[in-house]
Design an enzyme around this catalytic site. Structure first.
Site, mmCIF file in Angstrom:
data_model
loop_
_atom_site.group_PDB
_atom_site.id
_atom_site.type_symbol
_atom_site.label_atom_id
_atom_site.label_comp_id
_atom_site.label_asym_id
_atom_site.label_seq_id
_atom_site.Cartn_x
_atom_site.Cartn_y
_atom_site.Cartn_z
ATOM 1 C CE LYS A 275 -56.089 85.327 45.879
ATOM 2 N NZ LYS A 275 -57.138 85.775 46.891
ATOM 3 C CG ASN A 276 -55.303 82.730 49.039
ATOM 4 O OD1 ASN A 276 -55.308 84.109 48.838
ATOM 5 N ND2 ASN A 276 -56.211 81.932 48.683
ATOM 6 N NE ARG B 87 -62.182 87.330 55.028
ATOM 7 C CZ ARG B 87 -63.237 87.548 56.048
ATOM 8 N NH1 ARG B 87 -64.151 88.381 55.777
ATOM 9 N NH2 ARG B 87 -63.261 86.627 57.057
ATOM 10 C CB CYS C 283 -64.420 86.483 46.388
ATOM 11 S SG CYS C 283 -63.602 86.431 45.046
ATOM 12 N NE ARG D 148 -64.991 85.718 52.346
ATOM 13 C CZ ARG D 148 -63.815 85.962 51.455
ATOM 14 N NH1 ARG D 148 -63.718 86.584 50.266
ATOM 15 N NH2 ARG D 148 -62.569 85.414 51.763
ATOM 16 C CG ASP E 22 -67.921 85.315 63.874
ATOM 17 O OD1 ASP E 22 -67.314 85.218 62.655
ATOM 18 O OD2 ASP E 22 -68.427 84.449 64.487
ATOM 19 C CG LEU E 23 -64.652 82.361 63.713
ATOM 20 C CD1 LEU E 23 -64.392 81.260 62.677
ATOM 21 C CD2 LEU E 23 -65.129 81.723 64.866
ATOM 22 C CG ASP F 149 -60.079 79.289 47.395
ATOM 23 O OD1 ASP F 149 -58.967 79.657 47.874
ATOM 24 O OD2 ASP F 149 -60.955 79.542 47.807
ATOM 25 N NE ARG G 279 -60.052 90.361 44.751
ATOM 26 C CZ ARG G 279 -60.734 90.029 45.730
ATOM 27 N NH1 ARG G 279 -61.998 89.638 45.291
ATOM 28 N NH2 ARG G 279 -60.146 89.396 46.480
HETATM 29 C C1 EPZ Z 1 -58.907 82.362 52.900
HETATM 30 O O1 EPZ Z 1 -60.371 83.392 53.192
HETATM 31 C C2 EPZ Z 1 -58.839 82.425 51.529
HETATM 32 N N1 EPZ Z 1 -58.302 83.951 51.095
HETATM 33 C C3 EPZ Z 1 -59.697 82.023 50.464
HETATM 34 O O2 EPZ Z 1 -59.240 82.255 49.180
HETATM 35 C C4 EPZ Z 1 -60.186 80.504 50.788
HETATM 36 O O3 EPZ Z 1 -61.390 80.153 50.134
HETATM 37 C C5 EPZ Z 1 -60.509 80.644 52.327
HETATM 38 O O4 EPZ Z 1 -59.315 81.040 53.121
HETATM 39 C C6 EPZ Z 1 -60.677 79.025 52.886
HETATM 40 O O5 EPZ Z 1 -59.691 78.265 52.395
HETATM 41 C C7 EPZ Z 1 -56.970 84.480 51.598
HETATM 42 O O6 EPZ Z 1 -56.312 83.759 52.020
HETATM 43 C C8 EPZ Z 1 -56.845 85.963 51.152
HETATM 44 P P1 EPZ Z 1 -61.744 81.550 56.413
HETATM 45 P P2 EPZ Z 1 -60.768 83.479 54.638
HETATM 46 O O7 EPZ Z 1 -61.931 82.600 57.405
HETATM 47 O O8 EPZ Z 1 -59.512 83.675 55.742
HETATM 48 C C9 EPZ Z 1 -66.078 81.529 57.787
HETATM 49 C C10 EPZ Z 1 -59.406 82.826 46.976
HETATM 50 O O9 EPZ Z 1 -60.372 82.651 45.958
HETATM 51 N N2 EPZ Z 1 -65.695 82.713 58.957
HETATM 52 O O10 EPZ Z 1 -61.125 80.039 56.374
HETATM 53 O O11 EPZ Z 1 -61.787 84.584 54.761
HETATM 54 C C11 EPZ Z 1 -66.217 82.051 56.527
HETATM 55 O O12 EPZ Z 1 -67.262 83.169 56.477
HETATM 56 C C12 EPZ Z 1 -60.033 83.276 48.317
HETATM 57 O O13 EPZ Z 1 -58.060 82.963 46.898
HETATM 58 C C13 EPZ Z 1 -66.406 83.042 59.945
HETATM 59 O O14 EPZ Z 1 -67.580 82.576 60.040
HETATM 60 O O15 EPZ Z 1 -61.232 81.882 54.899
HETATM 61 C C14 EPZ Z 1 -66.222 80.934 55.779
HETATM 62 O O16 EPZ Z 1 -67.617 80.265 55.774
HETATM 63 C C15 EPZ Z 1 -61.534 82.991 48.692
HETATM 64 N N3 EPZ Z 1 -65.910 83.907 60.853
HETATM 65 C C16 EPZ Z 1 -65.328 80.177 56.447
HETATM 66 O O17 EPZ Z 1 -65.399 80.711 57.941
HETATM 67 C C17 EPZ Z 1 -64.581 84.365 60.834
HETATM 68 O O18 EPZ Z 1 -64.287 85.211 61.606
HETATM 69 C C18 EPZ Z 1 -63.864 80.084 56.232
HETATM 70 O O19 EPZ Z 1 -63.394 81.152 56.149
HETATM 71 C C19 EPZ Z 1 -63.855 84.215 59.731
HETATM 72 C C20 EPZ Z 1 -64.474 83.050 58.975
#
Ligand code: EPZ
Length: 417
Positions: A22-23, A92, A116, A121, A124-125, A305, A397
């Protein structure tokens, strides 16, 4: 709201081939916005997130046709239309349309994404990285307005190895004006897969899978055919489902190198595993041993995950286990539901302490998010008596026909509207 009704206590036994990841599939779908020519995506899974992402592509003027498990996508008539909140909030991955629209049209208007409810979430990054590339961004009324007329290259450093931010910056830079280097980027296999797809369309991306990715901009991308990687989280979910029900299984369709951290934990629990290429065989012991400690982190550490799934397994493993969730700040919402089933878990902030009990008992429980919801199904499979898992739209999902597939493996589970 639909639900699953599970008659617990039946061990899983059989073989299963997992869907496309999915991801990986979701950022790849966003990446098709960059191309004016026809793209064919094989093994297209029917996750509701994928269906919703295809809907967004069509709202942007693209043509998306499903022929069995193949998607034929034509982006010739794509335009940088507004991505409104009613679709953006469904997943997302809607945020990836930002990078792709900027990559092709140098402008974008996208409402804040959904996804989710496992933490704040923020994005900002994503936005800091885009600003560092010269994108002008204003945010108002929950909408992100971007202008990349003055897009430039340079070294973009991420404060945290965010999966989504890494992917969004790559999508923006692929057809930019100058070379971009992203430092401290995420290394997940799904990012490598998206970059392999883009490179097959003629992009010039180097270093995917490492913490430093270089993008040499190109003028245009051409059409292609692509088959994404298998879903390592679904593979892990079935392995844990088999371990928790005392069964045996062969899981195929995903490179076993992508989940070595899970294989290590399953071995520590007493399971026998044989992994080769994209096939893995697991046989569960009579009694599972606690794995002692699980700490989630960025790839290749133990994946967030699979945290809910392995925590659920620990509830009926002999001994005590500490689970530390280092990625999301609110990923224990399924724990109170497990406690209703007799689990002994104390969760506070990002740490949960699990004391194994001989067995769980069936109960009425409620899914709160995708992976936590899937874990309640796993708990129901091994619990004594009947478990009803409500609000399964969260689970659908990221899992297709979960009831059908588990029944084929020997479970007794039915879906009710
Ligand atoms: C991706 O989410 C995946 N989703 C998530 O899978 C997965 O858990 C996650 O990566 C971590 O591996 C998809 O790919 C669609 P992150 P993403 O940006 O991109 C913080 C599932 O169950 N953060 O690596 O949202 C964030 O809040 C889903 O399939 C910021 O602070 O993950 C989190 O604490 C759930 N600012 C951490 O970083 C930002 O701008 C990791 O987020 C972005 C993220």
């Amino acid at each position: 709201m639909s639900k699953y009704i599970i008659d617990g206590g039946n061990s899983l036994d059989g073989t299963i081939c997992v869907e496309s990841a999915k991801n990986a599939f979701l950022p790849i779908l966003a990446a098709t916005i960059l191309c004016e020519e026809q793209i064919i995506l094989n093994k297209a899974p029917l996750f509701s997130d994928v269906v919703n992402m295809c809907d967004i592509l069509e709202r942007l003027g693209m043509k998306v046709k499903r022929q069995d498990d193949t998607l034929v996508i034509d982006g010739a008539s794509a335009t940088p239309r507004f991505v409104p909140v009613d679709v953006a909030k469904l997943l997302r991955s809607s945020i990836f349309t930002l990078g792709a629209l900027l990559g092709r049209f140098k402008r974008a208007r996208v409402a804040y994404p959904g996804g989710c409810d496992i933490g704040l979430r923020p994005i900002d990054l994503h936005l800091k990285g885009l600003r560092d590339m010269g994108v002008e961004i204003t945010e108002c009324h929950g909408v992100i307005n971007c202008d990349a007329t003055n897009l430039h290259g340079g070294i973009i450093s991420l404060d945290f190895a965010s999966v989504g931010a890494t992917e969004n910056l790559i999508l923006t830079a692929v057809m930019g004006k100058e070379r971009v280097e992203i430092v401290n980027c995420a290394r997940e296999p799904e990012i490598v897969d998206m970059c392999n797809f883009l490179n097959k369309m003629g992009a010039r991306i180097y270093g995917a899978g490492t913490s430093r990715i270089e993008i040499e901009p190109v003028k245009k991308l051409h059409g292609t055919e692509y088959t994404p990687i298998g879903d390592r989280i679904i593979a892990g979910t079935y392995l844990i489902a088999t371990a928790i029900t005392g069964g045996k299984i062969e899981v195929s369709g995903c490179n076993t190198q992508f989940f070595t951290s899970l294989i290590d934990k399953l071995r520590n629990s007493g399971c026998v595993l044989r992994a080769k290429g994209d096939k893995i065989y697991l046989k569960s012991p009579k009694t599972l041993k606690s794995v002692g400690f699980v700490e989630t982190n960025v790839y290749p550490a133990f994946p967030t995950d699979l945290q809910a799934q392995i925590l659920t397994m620990q509830t009926i493993s002999q001994g005590c286990c500490v689970v530390q969730e280092n990625i999301f700040e609110s990923r224990f919402k399924f724990v109170p539901e497990l406690i209703k089933m007799g689990a002994r878990v104390r969760a506070r902030d990002n740490t949960a302490v699990v004391e194994g009990v001989p067995s769980l008992s069936g109960a009425e429980v409620f899914a709160k998010d995708l992976r936590g919801g899937a874990s309640l199904v796993l708990a129901g499979l091994c619990a004594k008596g009947y478990t009803t898992v409500n609000d399964i739209s969260h689970i659908e999902r990221g899992y297709v026909n979960l009831d059908k597939k588990l029944n084929e493996l020997g479970a007794k589970i039915r879906r009710e509207e």
